[in-house]
Write an enzyme that holds these catalytic residues in place. Structure first.
Site, PDB file in Angstrom:
ATOM      1  N   ASP A  56       0.835  -1.202   0.000  1.00 59.85           N
ATOM      2  CA  ASP A  56       0.000   0.000   0.000  1.00 59.85           C
ATOM      3  C   ASP A  56       0.871   1.253   0.000  1.00 59.85           C
ATOM      4  O   ASP A  56       0.636   2.208  -0.748  1.00 59.85           O
ATOM      5  CB  ASP A  56      -0.906  -0.027   1.238  1.00 59.85           C
ATOM      6  CG  ASP A  56      -2.063   0.957   1.156  1.00 59.85           C
ATOM      7  OD1 ASP A  56      -2.396   1.413   0.048  1.00 59.85           O
ATOM      8  OD2 ASP A  56      -2.647   1.262   2.210  1.00 59.85           O
ATOM      9  N   HIS A  74      -4.319   2.934  -7.059  1.00 56.13           N
ATOM     10  CA  HIS A  74      -5.475   2.637  -6.208  1.00 56.13           C
ATOM     11  C   HIS A  74      -6.756   2.483  -7.018  1.00 56.13           C
ATOM     12  O   HIS A  74      -7.662   1.753  -6.610  1.00 56.13           O
ATOM     13  CB  HIS A  74      -5.637   3.705  -5.119  1.00 56.13           C
ATOM     14  CG  HIS A  74      -4.825   3.399  -3.894  1.00 56.13           C
ATOM     15  ND1 HIS A  74      -3.469   3.652  -3.827  1.00 56.13           N
ATOM     16  CD2 HIS A  74      -5.170   2.842  -2.707  1.00 56.13           C
ATOM     17  CE1 HIS A  74      -3.019   3.266  -2.640  1.00 56.13           C
ATOM     18  NE2 HIS A  74      -4.027   2.763  -1.949  1.00 56.13           N
ATOM     19  N   HIS A 100      -6.700  -1.026  -8.122  1.00 54.26           N
ATOM     20  CA  HIS A 100      -7.115  -1.854  -6.969  1.00 54.26           C
ATOM     21  C   HIS A 100      -8.633  -1.880  -6.866  1.00 54.26           C
ATOM     22  O   HIS A 100      -9.239  -2.937  -6.691  1.00 54.26           O
ATOM     23  CB  HIS A 100      -6.529  -1.307  -5.667  1.00 54.26           C
ATOM     24  CG  HIS A 100      -7.265  -1.778  -4.447  1.00 54.26           C
ATOM     25  ND1 HIS A 100      -8.400  -1.131  -3.973  1.00 54.26           N
ATOM     26  CD2 HIS A 100      -7.088  -2.843  -3.635  1.00 54.26           C
ATOM     27  CE1 HIS A 100      -8.868  -1.787  -2.917  1.00 54.26           C
ATOM     28  NE2 HIS A 100      -8.083  -2.820  -2.689  1.00 54.26           N
ATOM     29  N   HIS A 134      -5.458  -5.668   0.696  1.00 52.07           N
ATOM     30  CA  HIS A 134      -5.506  -4.383  -0.003  1.00 52.07           C
ATOM     31  C   HIS A 134      -4.163  -4.080  -0.659  1.00 52.07           C
ATOM     32  O   HIS A 134      -4.079  -3.761  -1.844  1.00 52.07           O
ATOM     33  CB  HIS A 134      -5.875  -3.287   1.014  1.00 52.07           C
ATOM     34  CG  HIS A 134      -5.797  -1.895   0.475  1.00 52.07           C
ATOM     35  ND1 HIS A 134      -6.793  -1.324  -0.287  1.00 52.07           N
ATOM     36  CD2 HIS A 134      -4.833  -0.945   0.594  1.00 52.07           C
ATOM     37  CE1 HIS A 134      -6.456  -0.089  -0.617  1.00 52.07           C
ATOM     38  NE2 HIS A 134      -5.273   0.166  -0.096  1.00 52.07           N
TER      39      HIS A 134
END
Length: 382
Positions: free
Chosen positions: A175, A258, A261, A275
């Site tokens: 992340d 992101h 994602h 994540h």
């Protein structure tokens, strides 16, 4: 009337990190309220209950805890708000993972009280932020919810981090590695961040600092977790994953990683991945799309492989032949309003799908050249 452009630095009121600081949670919450509600699932509560109990007793605070499910859903948030109002609570603390903390933020905001983030692993940069990610019961992305302030307290105990599963720290590194790659793209466009009309230099600089700390300390920090010990390297990575990446993404901006994602949450093959594991695929895809130097892409694949992060389609349950699924991810990642449009060029679903597809070949070639294990196909548990 002249145009107003806001450059905003958002940060929690207080950030506390260190060995055994969970024992001081009561004294820190005491400054925020007198009737706290603690939210933690059964597994987390069994780990932390004894450690925090004495501090609550010394602070003359009642220990009131409710459980939590798997995802921060709209229903879970509303249920917490009802509990807060029925119990007359004036501060709420989320203890555990990102979804618990996000649900607590959203509930604290709706109830108009103070809220605290108490992560038990350095698995994401969510704890410091003024936003929550809301999912469906199945874990599919629904929306971001934004709040007018950040948490009143973020407290992370590095002993808990050292004893948490290694995969949690790996996910946090994934992340956080995205933070600088995304922030530098946003810095070129001066696009909107999560909290303002344009990034702050401070947010961008903190994103870069997070990146540098990770490259210097991540592998040593993982050794510390394997030994269940707290070392300077682990302290550095916890701060990079949690505080620096948190401030960096929020005030420096998000871009493609992101968004990709978020697109993956609609692909059942990827369910069960953390994540940060999914974000790492997004980071590599962004590097390929933007034409980053081949040496940088090579270094990223080598480093993230050593960390234990996926950097190939196989490791998220896909193959280059799964073009229907890849296209669905690409379509979801490029919907209107997604952060992928902060990139300094026009991003189309075709561009995303092509970059994701070539990542498989790139990863396999570079890993072979460096004597690293070839990617293994991930199979989601259904």
């Amino acid at each position: 009337m002249s145009t107003v452009v806001e450059h905003v630095l958002a940060a929690p009121s207080r950030y506390v990190q260190g060995r055994n600081v969970i024992q001081k949670l009561g004294s820190h919450l005491k400054s925020l309220g007198s009737t706290p509600l603690l939210v933690a699932d059964d597994v987390v509560w069994e780990i932390v209950e004894d450690s925090l109990a004495k501090g609550f007793e010394e602070s003359d605070l009642p220990v009131t805890r409710v459980g939590f499910g798997k995802f921060a859903t709209a229903e879970a948030v509303d249920s917490l708000v009802e509990t807060l109002r029925n119990g007359g609570h004036d501060v709420i603390a989320g203890i555990g993972g990102g979804s618990t903390i996000d649900a607590v933020k959203a509930a604290g905001h709706l109830a108009g009280i103070s809220w605290a983030s108490v992560p038990t692993a350095a698995s994401s940069d969510a704890p410091t932020s003024a936003l929550a990610v809301i999912y469906t019961d199945e874990g599919e992305f629904v929306e971001y919810r934004f709040f007018p302030k950040n948490p009143d307290l973020v407290l992370i105990d590095t002993v808990l981090v050292a004893n948490a599963p290694e995969r949690f720290l790996v996910g946090g590194i994934g992340d956080a590695l995205a933070t600088w790659v995304e922030a530098r793209a946003v810095a070129k466009t001066r696009a909107k961040t999560m909290v303002g009309d344009a990034p702050t230099y401070t947010g961008t600089a903190l994103a870069e600092l997070s990146w540098k700390i990770l490259w210097e300390n991540a592998l040593d920090a993982l050794d510390a977790v394997r030994s269940r010990t707290v070392t300077p390297a682990l302290e550095a990575v916890v701060e990079a994953n949690t505080l620096l990446s948190g401030l960096g993404f929020e005030s420096g901006g998000l871009a493609a990683a992101h968004a990709i994602h978020n697109g993956m949450t609609a692909a059942p093959q990827t369910h069960g991945l953390t994540h940060g594991e999914k974000v790492n695929i997004g980071t590599l895809t962004q590097l390929i799309m933007e034409g980053a130097p081949s040496a940088e892409i090579e270094d990223f694949i080598v480093f993230s492989t050593k960390v234990g992060l996926p950097n190939s389609l196989a490791e998220i349950g896909l193959t280059p032949e799964d073009q229907k699924e890849i296209r669905a991810i690409a379509e979801a990642a490029t919907v209107e309003g997604e952060t992928i449009h902060n990139m300094p060029f026009t991003v189309t679903p075709e561009l995303v799908a092509e970059a994701m597809t070539v990542a498989e070949t790139l990863s396999r070639r570079i890993r072979a050249e460096h004597g690293l294990p070839e990617p293994q196909l991930y199979r989601a548990q259904h």
